[in-house]
Design a protein around this motif. Sequence first.
Motif, PDB file in Angstrom:
ATOM      1  N   UNK A  13      17.843  42.528  26.606  1.00  0.00           N
ATOM      2  CA  UNK A  13      18.953  42.617  27.556  1.00  0.00           C
ATOM      3  C   UNK A  13      18.728  41.633  28.684  1.00  0.00           C
ATOM      4  N   UNK A  14      19.761  41.419  29.445  1.00  0.00           N
ATOM      5  CA  UNK A  14      19.647  40.603  30.637  1.00  0.00           C
ATOM      6  C   UNK A  14      19.904  41.503  31.836  1.00  0.00           C
ATOM      7  N   UNK A  15      18.913  41.609  32.716  1.00  0.00           N
ATOM      8  CA  UNK A  15      19.059  42.382  33.952  1.00  0.00           C
ATOM      9  C   UNK A  15      19.441  41.428  35.065  1.00  0.00           C
ATOM     10  N   UNK A  16      20.555  41.711  35.682  1.00  0.00           N
ATOM     11  CA  UNK A  16      21.029  40.915  36.817  1.00  0.00           C
ATOM     12  C   UNK A  16      20.955  41.792  38.048  1.00  0.00           C
ATOM     13  N   UNK A  17      20.226  41.308  39.052  1.00  0.00           N
ATOM     14  CA  UNK A  17      20.102  42.024  40.320  1.00  0.00           C
ATOM     15  C   UNK A  17      20.866  41.247  41.372  1.00  0.00           C
ATOM     16  N   UNK A  18      21.782  41.914  42.029  1.00  0.00           N
ATOM     17  CA  UNK A  18      22.509  41.316  43.144  1.00  0.00           C
ATOM     18  C   UNK A  18      21.975  41.958  44.415  1.00  0.00           C
ATOM     19  N   UNK A  19      21.398  41.134  45.267  1.00  0.00           N
ATOM     20  CA  UNK A  19      20.879  41.610  46.547  1.00  0.00           C
ATOM     21  C   UNK A  19      22.016  41.420  47.553  1.00  0.00           C
ATOM     22  N   UNK A  41      18.172  36.924  37.882  1.00  0.00           N
ATOM     23  CA  UNK A  41      18.319  37.223  36.457  1.00  0.00           C
ATOM     24  C   UNK A  41      16.929  37.416  35.871  1.00  0.00           C
ATOM     25  N   UNK A  42      16.737  38.516  35.150  1.00  0.00           N
ATOM     26  CA  UNK A  42      15.445  38.824  34.556  1.00  0.00           C
ATOM     27  C   UNK A  42      15.668  39.356  33.142  1.00  0.00           C
ATOM     28  N   UNK A  43      14.722  39.067  32.241  1.00  0.00           N
ATOM     29  CA  UNK A  43      14.828  39.679  30.916  1.00  0.00           C
ATOM     30  C   UNK A  43      14.637  41.189  31.039  1.00  0.00           C
ATOM     31  N   UNK A  44      15.422  41.944  30.290  1.00  0.00           N
ATOM     32  CA  UNK A  44      15.341  43.399  30.374  1.00  0.00           C
ATOM     33  C   UNK A  44      15.142  44.019  29.002  1.00  0.00           C
ATOM     34  N   UNK A  94      25.628  38.495  21.279  1.00  0.00           N
ATOM     35  CA  UNK A  94      25.657  38.590  22.737  1.00  0.00           C
ATOM     36  C   UNK A  94      24.872  39.836  23.116  1.00  0.00           C
ATOM     37  N   UNK A  95      23.889  39.679  23.966  1.00  0.00           N
ATOM     38  CA  UNK A  95      23.046  40.799  24.378  1.00  0.00           C
ATOM     39  C   UNK A  95      23.699  41.552  25.535  1.00  0.00           C
ATOM     40  N   UNK A  96      23.405  42.840  25.639  1.00  0.00           N
ATOM     41  CA  UNK A  96      23.930  43.614  26.766  1.00  0.00           C
ATOM     42  C   UNK A  96      23.423  43.074  28.101  1.00  0.00           C
ATOM     43  N   UNK A  97      24.235  43.238  29.132  1.00  0.00           N
ATOM     44  CA  UNK A  97      23.869  42.869  30.494  1.00  0.00           C
ATOM     45  C   UNK A  97      23.939  44.114  31.358  1.00  0.00           C
ATOM     46  N   UNK A  98      22.945  44.271  32.206  1.00  0.00           N
ATOM     47  CA  UNK A  98      22.919  45.367  33.177  1.00  0.00           C
ATOM     48  C   UNK A  98      22.899  44.724  34.557  1.00  0.00           C
ATOM     49  N   UNK A  99      23.916  44.990  35.343  1.00  0.00           N
ATOM     50  CA  UNK A  99      23.991  44.432  36.692  1.00  0.00           C
ATOM     51  C   UNK A  99      23.814  45.559  37.696  1.00  0.00           C
ATOM     52  N   UNK A 100      22.852  45.371  38.589  1.00  0.00           N
ATOM     53  CA  UNK A 100      22.594  46.357  39.636  1.00  0.00           C
ATOM     54  C   UNK A 100      22.778  45.689  40.993  1.00  0.00           C
ATOM     55  N   UNK A 101      23.441  46.380  41.890  1.00  0.00           N
ATOM     56  CA  UNK A 101      23.603  45.876  43.251  1.00  0.00           C
ATOM     57  C   UNK A 101      22.653  46.658  44.147  1.00  0.00           C
ATOM     58  N   UNK A 102      21.715  45.928  44.761  1.00  0.00           N
ATOM     59  CA  UNK A 102      20.700  46.501  45.647  1.00  0.00           C
ATOM     60  C   UNK A 102      21.128  46.238  47.076  1.00  0.00           C
ATOM     61  N   UNK A 103      21.264  47.293  47.874  1.00  0.00           N
ATOM     62  CA  UNK A 103      21.744  47.125  49.255  1.00  0.00           C
ATOM     63  C   UNK A 103      20.616  47.130  50.283  1.00  0.00           C
TER      64      UNK A 103
END
Length: 124
Positions: A13-19, A41-44, A94-103
């Motif tokens: 998966x692809x882990x996307x972190x939005x700060x 963007x990090x491999x997940x 196409x691999x799944x993407x997980x997007x997390x928003x870190x506040x």
Amino acid sequence: MGSPRILIVGDAMLDRWIIAKRGKDAPEPRVAKFDVEDTLLRPGGAVNVARQLVHHDCDVGLVAIMDEDVTSAVHKYCDGLTISNYVDYDSDVACPRKTRVWDGERIAFRLDDELPNYGLPDGE
């Protein structure tokens, strides 16, 4: 006794972190607004598990199908790690993407983009 040998078979998966910082409320009712400061963007998934085990001195093998974005993240963030036998790029998936928003304090929300044909060539 030597390092444990572990084979991981799983989803890449692809882990996307939005700060982001919480901004003023958006004009739409009950909609939070976030001002993006950085994106990572990090491999997940299975790739992340493999990375963690390597850092615990395990001999790790990985079997996973990766799309172009995940392959790029693996090459960027796993270089120098001894992860053997991973299946590289496959243009038909196409691999799944997980997007997390870190506040700054917690994960404010998460978006999952899981395509219904993951792992299958187009049209199947």
